[in-house]
Design an enzyme around this catalytic site. Structure first.
Site, short mmCIF file in Angstrom:
data_model
loop_
_atom_site.label_atom_id
_atom_site.label_comp_id
_atom_site.label_asym_id
_atom_site.label_seq_id
_atom_site.Cartn_x
_atom_site.Cartn_y
_atom_site.Cartn_z
N LYS A 195 31.27 -28.37 66.14
CA LYS A 195 32.13 -28.07 65.00
C LYS A 195 31.45 -27.02 64.13
O LYS A 195 30.36 -27.25 63.61
CB LYS A 195 32.40 -29.35 64.20
CG LYS A 195 33.26 -29.09 62.96
CD LYS A 195 33.64 -30.37 62.26
CE LYS A 195 34.42 -30.09 61.00
NZ LYS A 195 34.82 -31.30 60.29
N LYS A 248 35.66 -26.97 67.92
CA LYS A 248 36.49 -26.72 66.75
C LYS A 248 35.87 -25.63 65.89
O LYS A 248 34.68 -25.72 65.61
CB LYS A 248 36.59 -28.02 65.95
CG LYS A 248 37.35 -27.92 64.67
CD LYS A 248 37.29 -29.21 63.92
CE LYS A 248 37.94 -29.01 62.59
NZ LYS A 248 37.69 -30.08 61.67
C1 PBG Z 1 36.71 -33.29 57.87
C2 PBG Z 1 37.55 -32.39 58.68
C3 PBG Z 1 37.88 -31.04 58.47
C4 PBG Z 1 38.79 -30.69 59.46
C5 PBG Z 1 38.96 -31.79 60.27
N1 PBG Z 1 38.17 -32.82 59.80
C6 PBG Z 1 37.51 -30.13 57.38
C7 PBG Z 1 36.14 -29.72 57.16
O1 PBG Z 1 35.24 -29.98 57.95
O2 PBG Z 1 35.94 -29.12 56.11
C8 PBG Z 1 39.46 -29.35 59.57
C9 PBG Z 1 40.76 -29.33 60.32
C10 PBG Z 1 41.58 -28.13 60.12
O3 PBG Z 1 41.20 -27.12 59.51
O4 PBG Z 1 42.72 -28.16 60.62
N2 PBG Z 1 35.35 -33.22 58.05
#
Ligand code: PBG
Length: 324
Positions: A195, A248
């Site tokens: 991520k 992601k």
């Molecule tokens: C929470 C989380 C996030 C997303 C999914 N889970 C945001 C972040 O890490 O700031 C992002 C999903 C998206 O942008 O569609 N940790």
């Protein structure tokens, strides 16, 4: 094989040939719809930067989930927006937290729709970080137990799979342990393994009210410049017991999906994130792009790169197009 002996166009000359030659297929089975649950009754707050996406109270969440289920979408990913936030994110692991309540309602009404729950603290902490804080520092190891408690409370509420998105080191093992010790060894973990610290999450943070109040997420989410580090992260999560690994965002990271596909034999999920959705919706609205076509092209590209499943806010739109 050189022209004129070989003519690639021979196999593209009509739709029947093209269908037969198609290497990658996108199916409704590949789609996971992210949804945002909020407290209240009759609530359906549009998210301005994500047209077609809403903060939904449980009654409306059930309605939309039913439509998704009837379209053949196998799973939803559930995010919660709690009443109250505090330094320890206690509503994340409360028995009557919003995700726990929504999960119980969903499993009662739509038992065959898979409910995957996002496990993180950022929507629940008053500082908006994914871990708990010790002064300005995110305390990795102190966060692990709270994440594990969150995952367990989701499983106890009936979640079919838990998906940690916090990027703390060691959380997959911690979650696997607590699930196994509490008669939940059958619950798989979809780990947000690679991520990245991405500006493409902007619209999501409006939807989930989860922007950090200070600083950024660079000490826990990955540097967009790194690919080998993704291999390390993923390898660790596999060793810790992840069942599905996620990359992601998706579109700016297709090389990472491809690379992980080569290295790892577990199923791969790709998260087509909020910013990727917002860009296409905005360009479509301006009349600058054909939104539905760009959507389908993007989703097939994510699959072609090697993803087995895609989390996408387009899931309903795509399912409708696939039906035709
Ligand atoms: C929470 C989380 C996030 C997303 C999914 N889970 C945001 C972040 O890490 O700031 C992002 C999903 C998206 O942008 O569609 N940790």
């Amino acid at each position: 094989m050189l022209f004129p002996d070989y003519r690639p166009r021979r196999l593209r000359q009509n739709e029947a040939f093209r269908r037969m030659m198609r290497e990658t297929l996108l199916a409704v089975d590949d789609l996971i719809l992210p949804l945002f649950a909020i407290e209240g009754q009759g609530v359906k707050n549009p998210v301005p930067s994500m047209p077609g996406t809403y903060q939904l109270s449980i009654d409306n969440l059930l309605k939309i989930s039913k439509t998704a289920y009837e379209l053949g979408i196998p799973a939803i990913m559930l995010f919660g927006i709690p009443y109250k936030k505090d330094p320890l994110g206690t509503s994340a692991y409360a028995k009557d937290g919003i995700v726990q309540k929504a999960t119980r309602a969903l499993k009662k009404k739509l038992p065959d729709l898979l409910v995957i729950t996002d496990v993180c603290l950022c929507q629940y902490t008053d500082h908006g970080h994914c871990g708990i804080m010790d002064g300005p520092i995110i305390d990795n190891d102190a966060t692990l137990d709270l994440l594990a408690q969150t995952a367990l409370s989701h499983a106890k509420a009936g979640a079919d799979m838990v998906a940690p998105s916090d990027m703390m080191d060691g959380r997959v093992a911690e979650i696997r342990n607590i699930l196994d010790e509490n008669s939940c060894s059958h619950i798989p973990i979809m780990s947000y393994a690679a991520k990245y610290c991405s500006a493409f999450y902007g619209p999501f943070r409006d939807a989930a009210d989860s922007a950090p109040k200070s600083g950024d997420r660079k000490t826990y989410q990955m540097d967009p410049a790194n690919a080998l580090e993704a291999v390390r992260e993923v390898t660790m999560d596999v060793e810790e017991g992840a069942d599905i690994i996620m990359v992601k965002p998706a579109l700016a990271y297709l090389d990472i999906i491809y690379r992980i596909r080569e290295e790892i034999d577990l199923p791969i999920a790709a998260y087509n994130v909020s910013g990727e959705y917002a860009m296409i919706k905005a360009a479509d609205k301006m009349g600058w792009l054909d939104g539905p076509k760009v959507m389908m092209e993007s989703l097939i590209a994510i699959k072609r790169a090697g993803a087995d499943m895609i989390l996408t806010y387009f899931a309903m739109d795509a399912a409708k197009m696939l039906k035709r």
